[in-house]
Design an enzyme around this catalytic site. Structure first.
Site, short mmCIF file in Angstrom:
data_model
loop_
_atom_site.label_atom_id
_atom_site.label_comp_id
_atom_site.label_asym_id
_atom_site.label_seq_id
_atom_site.Cartn_x
_atom_site.Cartn_y
_atom_site.Cartn_z
N CYS A 106 0.72 -0.96 0.01
CA CYS A 106 -0.01 0.10 0.25
C CYS A 106 0.70 0.98 -0.27
CB CYS A 106 -1.01 0.33 1.02
SG CYS A 106 -2.15 -1.50 1.63
N1 LIG Z 1 -2.79 -6.79 1.03
C1 LIG Z 1 -3.25 -5.43 1.65
O1 LIG Z 1 -2.66 -5.41 3.09
C2 LIG Z 1 -4.18 -4.40 1.28
C3 LIG Z 1 -4.89 -4.01 1.91
C4 LIG Z 1 -5.37 -3.14 1.18
C5 LIG Z 1 -5.77 -3.14 0.16
N2 LIG Z 1 -4.95 -3.91 -0.78
C6 LIG Z 1 -5.43 -3.70 -2.22
O2 LIG Z 1 -5.86 -4.67 -2.51
C7 LIG Z 1 -5.79 -5.28 -3.98
C8 LIG Z 1 -5.05 -6.80 -4.01
O3 LIG Z 1 -4.55 -6.87 -2.04
P1 LIG Z 1 -3.62 -8.49 -2.36
O4 LIG Z 1 -2.20 -8.09 -1.03
O5 LIG Z 1 -4.30 -9.25 -2.06
O6 LIG Z 1 -2.22 -9.45 -3.56
P2 LIG Z 1 -2.27 -10.39 -3.76
O7 LIG Z 1 -1.77 -9.92 -4.53
O8 LIG Z 1 -1.86 -11.11 -2.00
O9 LIG Z 1 -3.38 -11.51 -4.25
C9 LIG Z 1 -3.97 -10.64 -5.42
C10 LIG Z 1 -4.05 -12.31 -6.37
O10 LIG Z 1 -5.31 -11.79 -7.40
C11 LIG Z 1 -4.59 -13.05 -8.17
N3 LIG Z 1 -4.99 -12.40 -9.92
C12 LIG Z 1 -4.13 -11.64 -10.27
N4 LIG Z 1 -4.94 -11.67 -12.08
C13 LIG Z 1 -6.05 -11.98 -11.31
C14 LIG Z 1 -7.06 -12.01 -12.40
N5 LIG Z 1 -7.37 -12.16 -13.21
N6 LIG Z 1 -8.44 -13.37 -11.80
C15 LIG Z 1 -8.51 -13.69 -10.72
N7 LIG Z 1 -7.11 -13.76 -10.16
C16 LIG Z 1 -6.69 -12.95 -10.19
C17 LIG Z 1 -3.26 -13.28 -7.93
O11 LIG Z 1 -2.85 -14.79 -9.02
C18 LIG Z 1 -3.40 -12.88 -6.39
O12 LIG Z 1 -3.18 -14.63 -5.68
C19 LIG Z 1 -4.48 -4.68 -4.50
O13 LIG Z 1 -5.06 -3.85 -5.19
C20 LIG Z 1 -4.20 -3.53 -2.76
O14 LIG Z 1 -3.88 -2.38 -3.10
C21 LIG Z 1 -4.42 -4.81 -0.05
#
Ligand SMILES: NC(=O)c1ccc[n+]([C@@H]2O[C@H](COP(=O)([O-])OP(=O)(O)OC[C@H]3O[C@@H](n4cnc5c(N)ncnc54)[C@H](O)[C@@H]3O)[C@@H](O)[C@H]2O)c1
Length: 437
Positions: A276
């Protein structure tokens, strides 16, 4: 009664009865907890991900997300949770939550994952379906990018389906504020959409905070993270000056934090990391530049200071060794903490890696120690990951405490390390050789 009215009633009823089919696109740090909670409150849930490895692990009941235990995952599987890489399993969903990555590529927002998710969902929508974007992104993404893609894929028009944005506030490793008791901001592209988005998340969390538009909800998330980014930069810069002035920044911060109003505690460290803080403010700055032609100066300045912190750590380690008539070149440096913050196994964008790279570039022999990170999660790491032990602490010429994981017992570090640079003020109160940042 119009079609929209009847479909609204249908989906709201199915949400109330917990019979609505929920699909969560992306089973990562954000998507998996949402899927688990949706199963827990009684919805049938498909957890969709393009990663075969991740889906295989989930099917085997093995969680790779720190906040979700294997027991929780197994209970969800027993209750009907379906992890899948098959887009056909998304067919005829009622509610789809998109939680895919939104990285920066060459300093620019990379929305290709959101585009791919919307392209997968479009053809599988029906009248009344609801799509909720949760990935962090700049204001305008839901209505300008996602809506046209869904409409092109489904043949539906605005008003025939529901669309909204709800930012994720998950704080990995935080046991006090969880998904359930952290208020959830909700929004929709129209009133009917907001009602559905709010009803869905209202079933998952204690309190929702509905806002007036999807752009507002998108900006909420960026405001929260930019606020944090800027304030961390402020104390980081102050920490560097305070050191030169011979003033204890940590005691200064403790005393300032006694003010019950108008002040909020932030602490210095070796830089910012995770998915983030190093990224989200730049999404906002990019949008401001692209649409308004202006520079978001606070973001630029905060980036500059926070990105400099690993260099500052390098400088302080060099000077600590120098005081002991040793050069950094050839010295063994043990880095405590690879994760981007305390209590998490997530080391994406971790400043610890930047610190390690800078030390290694000067000829230091660098090793990491992080009990939160299993070897399997560190395949891409260019440095050895070793155990936290008195022997390792003793054999290093210098130890740098980068993350204050609870496993790093300061008494043990104080007893065995030859010299320590503590970037988190974790050693305070212990008799150790070294310095605090
Ligand atoms: N991790 C955090 O603490 C956090 C907190 C708030 C917001 N976010 C936001 O949330 C979003 C996701 O973050 P995250 O940490 O969960 O990421 P992550 O990388 O842990 O998970 C994302 C998942 O999406 C999958 N993916 C990618 N393309 C895909 C598709 N087309 N169809 C299906 N699956 C697909 C990936 O394989 C992965 O497993 C981002 O925008 C991030 O900025 C993250």
């Amino acid at each position: 009664m119009t079609l929209a009215d009847s479909t609204d009633d249908n989906i709201l009823n199915r949400l109330a009865e917990r019979t609505a089919k929920v699909v969560v696109i992306g089973q990562g740090y954000v998507g998996l907890p949402v899927a688990m909670r949706a199963v827990e409150v009684g919805f049938p849930v498909v957890g969709y991900d393009v990663s075969e490895t991740r889906i295989a692990a989930l099917r085997a009941g093995s969680s790779y997300v720190g906040d979700i235990s294997d027991e929780e995952l197994r209970a969800a599987l027993a209750a009907g949770y379906l992890p899948s890489t098959q887009a056909n399993d998304l067919a005829d969903f009622d509610v789809a939550v998109i939680s895919v990555p939104t990285p920066l590529r060459n300093g620019m927002p990379d929305l290709t994952y959101i585009e791919a998710a919307a392209a997968e969902l479009g053809p599988r929508m029906r009248h009344g379906s609801c799509v909720i974007l949760e990935s962090t992104t700049y204001p305008g993404t839901t209505s300008e990018l996602v809506a046209p893609l869904l409409e092109a894929g489904s043949g539906l028009s605005a008003g025939e389906y529901h669309l909204g944005y709800s930012p994720e506030r998950i704080d990995p490793g935080n046991v006090t504020y969880t998904l359930v008791n952290t208020p959830k901001v909700t929004s929709g592209v129209d009133e009917a959409s907001l009602a559905v988005v709010d009803a869905f998340f209202g079933a998952l969390v204690d309190q929702t905070v509905p806002v007036g538009s999807t752009a507002e909800a998108e900006l909420v998330k960026l405001l929260e993270n930019t606020f944090r980014h800027v304030n961390i930069a402020l104390v980081n810069e102050l920490a560097m000056y305070a050191h030169e002035l011979g003033v204890d920044i940590w005691r200064t911060i403790d005393a300032a934090s006694s003010k019950p109003f108008g002040y909020m505690r932030f602490t210095p460290g070796p830089g910012v990391g995770g998915h983030c803080l190093p990224i989200d403010p730049s999404y906002l700055a990019w949008r401001v530049k692209q649409h308004l032609g202006r520079t978001f100066r606070f973001v630029e300045l905060a980036n500059d200071i926070n990105e400099h912190m690993p260099d500052y750590v390098h400088e302080r380690v060099t000077s600590l060794l120098n005081d002991r008539e040793r050069s950094l070149k050839g010295s063994e440096v043990l880095l405590l903490g690879l994760a981007y913050k305390r209590g998490t196994s997530d080391w994406r964008e971790s400043p610890s890696v930047n610190v390690a790279e800078r030390l290694a570039a000067s000829g230091a022999v660098v090793e990491f120690c992080d009990p939160n990170i299993p070897a399997v999660n560190s395949d891409d790491l260019d440095f050895p990951l070793v155990e936290f032990s008195p022997e390792r602490l003793r054999s290093a010429d210098a130890v740098v405490l980068l993350v204050d994981h609870e496993e790093f017992d300061p008494a043990v570090v104080a007893e065995h390390a030859r010299v320590v640079l503590d970037t988190r003020n974790a050693m305070r109160g212990h008799d150790f050789t070294g310095e605090v940042l």
